[in-house]
Design a protein around this motif. Structure first.
Motif, PDB file in Angstrom:
ATOM      1  N   GLY A   1     103.828  96.702  83.309  1.00  0.00           N
ATOM      2  CA  GLY A   1     105.150  96.464  82.748  1.00  0.00           C
ATOM      3  C   GLY A   1     105.192  95.202  81.912  1.00  0.00           C
ATOM      4  O   GLY A   1     104.171  94.599  81.588  1.00  0.00           O
ATOM      5  N   LYS A   2     106.398  94.816  81.574  1.00  0.00           N
ATOM      6  CA  LYS A   2     106.588  93.660  80.704  1.00  0.00           C
ATOM      7  C   LYS A   2     106.599  92.378  81.510  1.00  0.00           C
ATOM      8  O   LYS A   2     107.308  92.279  82.509  1.00  0.00           O
ATOM      9  CB  LYS A   2     107.931  93.792  79.974  1.00  0.00           C
ATOM     10  N   PRO A   3     105.861  91.369  81.064  1.00  0.00           N
ATOM     11  CA  PRO A   3     105.993  90.064  81.711  1.00  0.00           C
ATOM     12  C   PRO A   3     107.428  89.572  81.592  1.00  0.00           C
ATOM     13  O   PRO A   3     108.139  89.873  80.628  1.00  0.00           O
ATOM     14  CB  PRO A   3     105.027  89.177  80.918  1.00  0.00           C
ATOM     15  N   GLN A   4     107.861  88.809  82.596  1.00  0.00           N
ATOM     16  CA  GLN A   4     109.185  88.216  82.576  1.00  0.00           C
ATOM     17  C   GLN A   4     109.067  86.746  82.926  1.00  0.00           C
ATOM     18  O   GLN A   4     108.053  86.291  83.461  1.00  0.00           O
ATOM     19  CB  GLN A   4     110.107  88.920  83.575  1.00  0.00           C
ATOM     20  N   PHE A   5     110.115  86.009  82.583  1.00  0.00           N
ATOM     21  CA  PHE A   5     110.203  84.616  83.038  1.00  0.00           C
ATOM     22  C   PHE A   5     111.541  84.438  83.733  1.00  0.00           C
ATOM     23  O   PHE A   5     112.476  85.227  83.547  1.00  0.00           O
ATOM     24  CB  PHE A   5     110.065  83.629  81.869  1.00  0.00           C
ATOM     25  N   ALA A   6     111.628  83.409  84.547  1.00  0.00           N
ATOM     26  CA  ALA A   6     112.874  83.061  85.220  1.00  0.00           C
ATOM     27  C   ALA A   6     113.421  81.774  84.624  1.00  0.00           C
ATOM     28  O   ALA A   6     112.678  80.805  84.437  1.00  0.00           O
ATOM     29  CB  ALA A   6     112.650  82.887  86.713  1.00  0.00           C
ATOM     30  N   ALA A   7     114.708  81.775  84.316  1.00  0.00           N
ATOM     31  CA  ALA A   7     115.418  80.547  83.948  1.00  0.00           C
ATOM     32  C   ALA A   7     116.186  80.094  85.190  1.00  0.00           C
ATOM     33  O   ALA A   7     117.020  80.839  85.709  1.00  0.00           O
ATOM     34  CB  ALA A   7     116.369  80.794  82.793  1.00  0.00           C
ATOM     35  N   ILE A   8     115.882  78.901  85.672  1.00  0.00           N
ATOM     36  CA  ILE A   8     116.419  78.429  86.953  1.00  0.00           C
ATOM     37  C   ILE A   8     117.100  77.086  86.747  1.00  0.00           C
ATOM     38  O   ILE A   8     116.536  76.178  86.120  1.00  0.00           O
ATOM     39  CB  ILE A   8     115.294  78.332  88.001  1.00  0.00           C
ATOM     40  N   THR A   9     118.326  76.965  87.290  1.00  0.00           N
ATOM     41  CA  THR A   9     119.101  75.748  87.111  1.00  0.00           C
ATOM     42  C   THR A   9     120.259  75.773  88.086  1.00  0.00           C
ATOM     43  O   THR A   9     120.395  76.704  88.891  1.00  0.00           O
ATOM     44  CB  THR A   9     119.607  75.655  85.653  1.00  0.00           C
ATOM     45  N   ARG A  10     121.111  74.750  88.040  1.00  0.00           N
ATOM     46  CA  ARG A  10     122.400  74.825  88.717  1.00  0.00           C
ATOM     47  C   ARG A  10     123.408  75.406  87.743  1.00  0.00           C
ATOM     48  O   ARG A  10     123.574  74.908  86.630  1.00  0.00           O
ATOM     49  CB  ARG A  10     122.869  73.452  89.213  1.00  0.00           C
ATOM     50  N   SER A  11     124.086  76.466  88.153  1.00  0.00           N
ATOM     51  CA  SER A  11     124.952  77.212  87.244  1.00  0.00           C
ATOM     52  C   SER A  11     126.195  76.420  86.865  1.00  0.00           C
ATOM     53  O   SER A  11     126.906  75.914  87.735  1.00  0.00           O
ATOM     54  CB  SER A  11     125.377  78.526  87.902  1.00  0.00           C
ATOM     55  N   PRO A  12     126.500  76.361  85.566  1.00  0.00           N
ATOM     56  CA  PRO A  12     127.759  75.727  85.159  1.00  0.00           C
ATOM     57  C   PRO A  12     128.971  76.622  85.398  1.00  0.00           C
ATOM     58  O   PRO A  12     130.105  76.134  85.396  1.00  0.00           O
ATOM     59  CB  PRO A  12     127.552  75.488  83.658  1.00  0.00           C
ATOM     60  N   LEU A  13     128.756  77.920  85.608  1.00  0.00           N
ATOM     61  CA  LEU A  13     129.856  78.843  85.879  1.00  0.00           C
ATOM     62  C   LEU A  13     130.270  78.792  87.341  1.00  0.00           C
ATOM     63  O   LEU A  13     131.452  78.774  87.665  1.00  0.00           O
ATOM     64  CB  LEU A  13     129.466  80.267  85.496  1.00  0.00           C
ATOM     65  N   THR A  14     129.300  78.774  88.232  1.00  0.00           N
ATOM     66  CA  THR A  14     129.573  78.896  89.663  1.00  0.00           C
ATOM     67  C   THR A  14     129.323  77.625  90.455  1.00  0.00           C
ATOM     68  O   THR A  14     129.879  77.447  91.539  1.00  0.00           O
ATOM     69  CB  THR A  14     128.701  80.013  90.268  1.00  0.00           C
ATOM     70  N   GLY A  15     128.460  76.754  89.958  1.00  0.00           N
ATOM     71  CA  GLY A  15     128.039  75.582  90.731  1.00  0.00           C
ATOM     72  C   GLY A  15     126.963  75.882  91.747  1.00  0.00           C
ATOM     73  O   GLY A  15     126.516  75.002  92.474  1.00  0.00           O
ATOM     74  N   THR A  16     126.510  77.138  91.812  1.00  0.00           N
ATOM     75  CA  THR A  16     125.487  77.552  92.758  1.00  0.00           C
ATOM     76  C   THR A  16     124.093  77.428  92.144  1.00  0.00           C
ATOM     77  O   THR A  16     123.924  77.147  90.956  1.00  0.00           O
ATOM     78  CB  THR A  16     125.693  79.019  93.161  1.00  0.00           C
ATOM     79  N   PHE A  17     123.102  77.701  92.980  1.00  0.00           N
ATOM     80  CA  PHE A  17     121.749  77.963  92.486  1.00  0.00           C
ATOM     81  C   PHE A  17     121.807  79.137  91.525  1.00  0.00           C
ATOM     82  O   PHE A  17     122.528  80.120  91.755  1.00  0.00           O
ATOM     83  CB  PHE A  17     120.835  78.295  93.665  1.00  0.00           C
ATOM     84  N   LEU A  18     121.053  79.054  90.435  1.00  0.00           N
ATOM     85  CA  LEU A  18     121.034  80.141  89.457  1.00  0.00           C
ATOM     86  C   LEU A  18     119.604  80.483  89.074  1.00  0.00           C
ATOM     87  O   LEU A  18     118.822  79.604  88.702  1.00  0.00           O
ATOM     88  CB  LEU A  18     121.804  79.748  88.194  1.00  0.00           C
ATOM     89  N   ASP A  19     119.252  81.757  89.198  1.00  0.00           N
ATOM     90  CA  ASP A  19     118.017  82.267  88.615  1.00  0.00           C
ATOM     91  C   ASP A  19     118.379  83.487  87.785  1.00  0.00           C
ATOM     92  O   ASP A  19     119.060  84.388  88.226  1.00  0.00           O
ATOM     93  CB  ASP A  19     116.975  82.611  89.681  1.00  0.00           C
TER      94      ASP A  19
END
Length: 603
Positions: free
Chosen positions: A73-91
């Motif tokens: 399949g297609k390689p993927q990457f993850a963008a990981i940060t603290r979400s500005p929408l929710t304030g939660t962990f974001l991946d």
């Protein structure tokens, strides 16, 4: 680059303009593998509690897995940060040619961790394991397609929505064909004045053993139910399914089916498509490419669901064009569709006046008005569009209309209405990044098997899917080809590649549980608990001629989930659970943990 698994990470400080390469602790590679797990561990370790998601101290990570570029399949990457929408962990995840090039460009690194804020717009260029910064002032204000065309190499970038810190802006790649979409990673990137990341590289050359394994797994995928389904319809058949079983959010969550579904479903897509995204001989042919007045686009299932049925638009060409507008602006189609739906309902109910700066008042079925509003949101032009740039919940808090369109943890919901699949409500509520169908989507299973379920079955299914996806996203397997890894969770692959990750399926399952628990600890440290996982009031009202969800029942189901997870009644992981998962040394004095149902500090 060879089969040997990468063990480093690049660190980029945009404030100082410095780049460093550092070794990842071997224990992190063993206990978290890569991708989501590694990003969660890195973010928890490096980010101070209460960090402003749009401030310079927030981290934005692009991470890979130990098998990136090798798996089917297609390689993927993850963008990981603290979400500005929710304030939660974001991946948030994205595939395509950028992800493929990123594997080679990092050359032995599992990712890049970006902090700080540039004085002027910049591009980060990755090649041969090195990173350099270049000026991108002349690209500020350009859309996604224009930005991608400006570089040699593959590009992940932000459009006007990210530049203007719209809290559900995406990171777009491949000219807008692919997006790290939900939760606002694009706003974090824009706030850092990082216009683009450019990757120049090729995936690793596999050994004979890995090449043979890939051939075998490609064969398995072609014969798998998921492989057959994806080859036939990609994700766009979900429109027809959701409509047929009554879980298709329609006209701002007022109905569960759409009378125009056939006109925006899979048959309409096939009629409009000019080609598949990948070559027909590929084991994963990809999405359907269509042409609109604004250019080519590859609509996914969320496009006709959120921008079609959700807005009462029953013309596929109009829906595809609206999706293309979102793609070029770099804005999440699910949140954008909900923002327009909220506006229509808020105007109808007299909560707000017609949004200023728009040529017409938005109404269900009006693609032109929806387009005007989305463009105004991306540029924050006008009072209502500017408020909606912070999310539906923030706009409702500011302007009124809090019960019109549902959110959980401030994230707008995907278009699967849980009133027709109540287990989906549990999956949305307990998702670590806010309301999300990508961690667990029990709707299809529940529709066909739910008559025989009890609440224990519902809890068990959601936990299983959340845990397994946490493993597969630590490997960062392709969304669909990853289905053939579920039997052993990639153990056969990891034993073939020289990696520090575990090769026992039971231990990999523990990696998934550990990762899910760590993202929970991150959110708990940021102040989240059971009060953030309540049922939106929308779902207490029945669909026309259909069901509703009782709040008391849902609260009991959530309590069962917490108990099964080893969390307290407040949704906080217990000391015994952290001890079993080797997480006690991770928590610090800022993190509440629970002993039985009581909350205590880690000391």
């Amino acid at each position: 680059m060879t089969d040997g698994a990468p063990t480093d990470i690049l660190r980029v400080d945009l404030s100082s303009g410095t780049v460093e390469r550092e070794a990842i602790p071997e224990r992190w590679l063993t206990e978290y593998v890569g991708g989501k797990g590694l990003g969660a561990r890195y973010l928890y370790d490096r980010l101070e509690p209460g960090t402003d998601p749009l401030g310079p101290d927030n981290y934005l990570l692009f991470t890979l897995g130990p098998l990136s570029g090798l798996l089917p399949g297609k390689p993927q990457f993850a963008a990981i940060t603290r979400s500005p929408l929710t304030g939660t962990f974001l991946d948030s995840y994205s595939g395509g040619t950028f992800a493929s090039s990123l594997v080679g460009a990092l050359d032995g690194a599992l990712g890049v961790a970006i902090t700080g804020q540039a004085d002027e717009p910049v591009a980060l260029e990755l090649e041969d394991g090195a990173a350099t910064l270049s000026a991108a002032t002349d690209l500020w204000g350009r859309d996604v397609v224009e930005t991608c065309d400006a570089f040699e190499g593959t590009v992940a970038c932000v459009g006007p929505a990210g530049e203007n810190r719209v809290r559900y802006a995406t990171i777009a790649s491949d000219g807008g064909d692919h997006h790290a979409g939900r939760g606002g990673a694009g706003a974090v990137m824009g706030a850092k004045r990082l216009k683009a990341v450019v990757a120049r590289g090729s995936p690793p050359e596999p050994s004979a053993a890995v090449a043979a394994l890939r051939d075998e797994y490609e064969r398995r995928y072609r014969e798998h139910d998921v492989g057959r389904w994806h080859a036939a319809s990609a994700t766009l058949e979900t429109v027809d399914f959701a409509d047929e079983v009554g879980v298709l959010s329609t006209r701002g969550w007022q109905e569960g089916s759409f009378d125009g579904a056939a006109d925006i479903g899979i048959d309409a897509v096939r009629d409009a498509a000019v080609e598949r995204e990948a070559d027909e001989t590929s084991e994963i042919p990809g999405g359907f490419r269509v042409e609109t007045e604004t250019g080519a686009s590859v609509p996914r299932g969320a496009t006709p669901m959120s921008l079609g049925a959700g807005l009462g638009i029953g013309d596929f060409d109009a829906v595809a064009a609206l999706g293309q507008v979102c793609d070029r602006l770099g804005i999440d189609v699910i949140s954008a569709g909900n923002a327009v739906a909220w506006t229509v309902r808020a105007v109808e109910d007299g909560v707000v006046d017609a949004p200023n700066s728009l040529g017409s008042t938005p109404d269900f079925g009006d693609e032109a008005a929806a387009r005007d509003l989305i463009e105004a949101i991306a540029r924050r032009e006008g009072t209502v569009p500017d408020a909606l740039g912070d999310g539906v919940e923030a706009a409702a808090d500011r302007l009124g209309g809090t019960d019109l369109v549902p959110t959980i943890k401030s994230m707008e919901l995907p278009a699967y209405d849980p009133r027709g699949s109540p287990t989906t409500a549990l999956a949305y509520a307990t998702s670590d990044r806010g309301a999300c169908h990508r961690r667990s989507l029990p709707a299809e299973t529940e529709v066909f098997e739910g008559d025989s379920w009890d609440d224990t079955d519902r809890v068990r299914l959601v936990i299983r899917e959340q845990t397994i996806t946490s493993v597969l996203w630590s490997l960062i397997a392709d969304d669909f080809a990853g289905a053939v890894l579920e039997d052993d969770l990639g153990a056969e692959w990891l034993s073939t590649v020289d990696a520090t990750a575990p090769t026992d399926p039971a231990e990999l399952l523990r990696v998934g549980e550990r990762t899910w628990t760590l993202t929970r600890l991150f959110n708990v440290r940021e102040g989240f608990d059971a009060t953030d996982e309540t049922l939106p009031s929308v779902f207490e009202r029945p669909l026309p001629g259909g069901p509703s969800i009782e709040t008391d029942w849902f609260d009991g189901l959530r309590s069962r989930y917490y108990a099964a997870r080893g969390w307290s009644d407040a949704g906080i992981p217990t000391r015994d659970l952290l001890d079993r998962l080797d997480l006690l040394d991770v928590v610090d004095e800022e993190t509440p943990i629970a002993r039985d149902s009581a909350v205590c500090r880690s000391d």
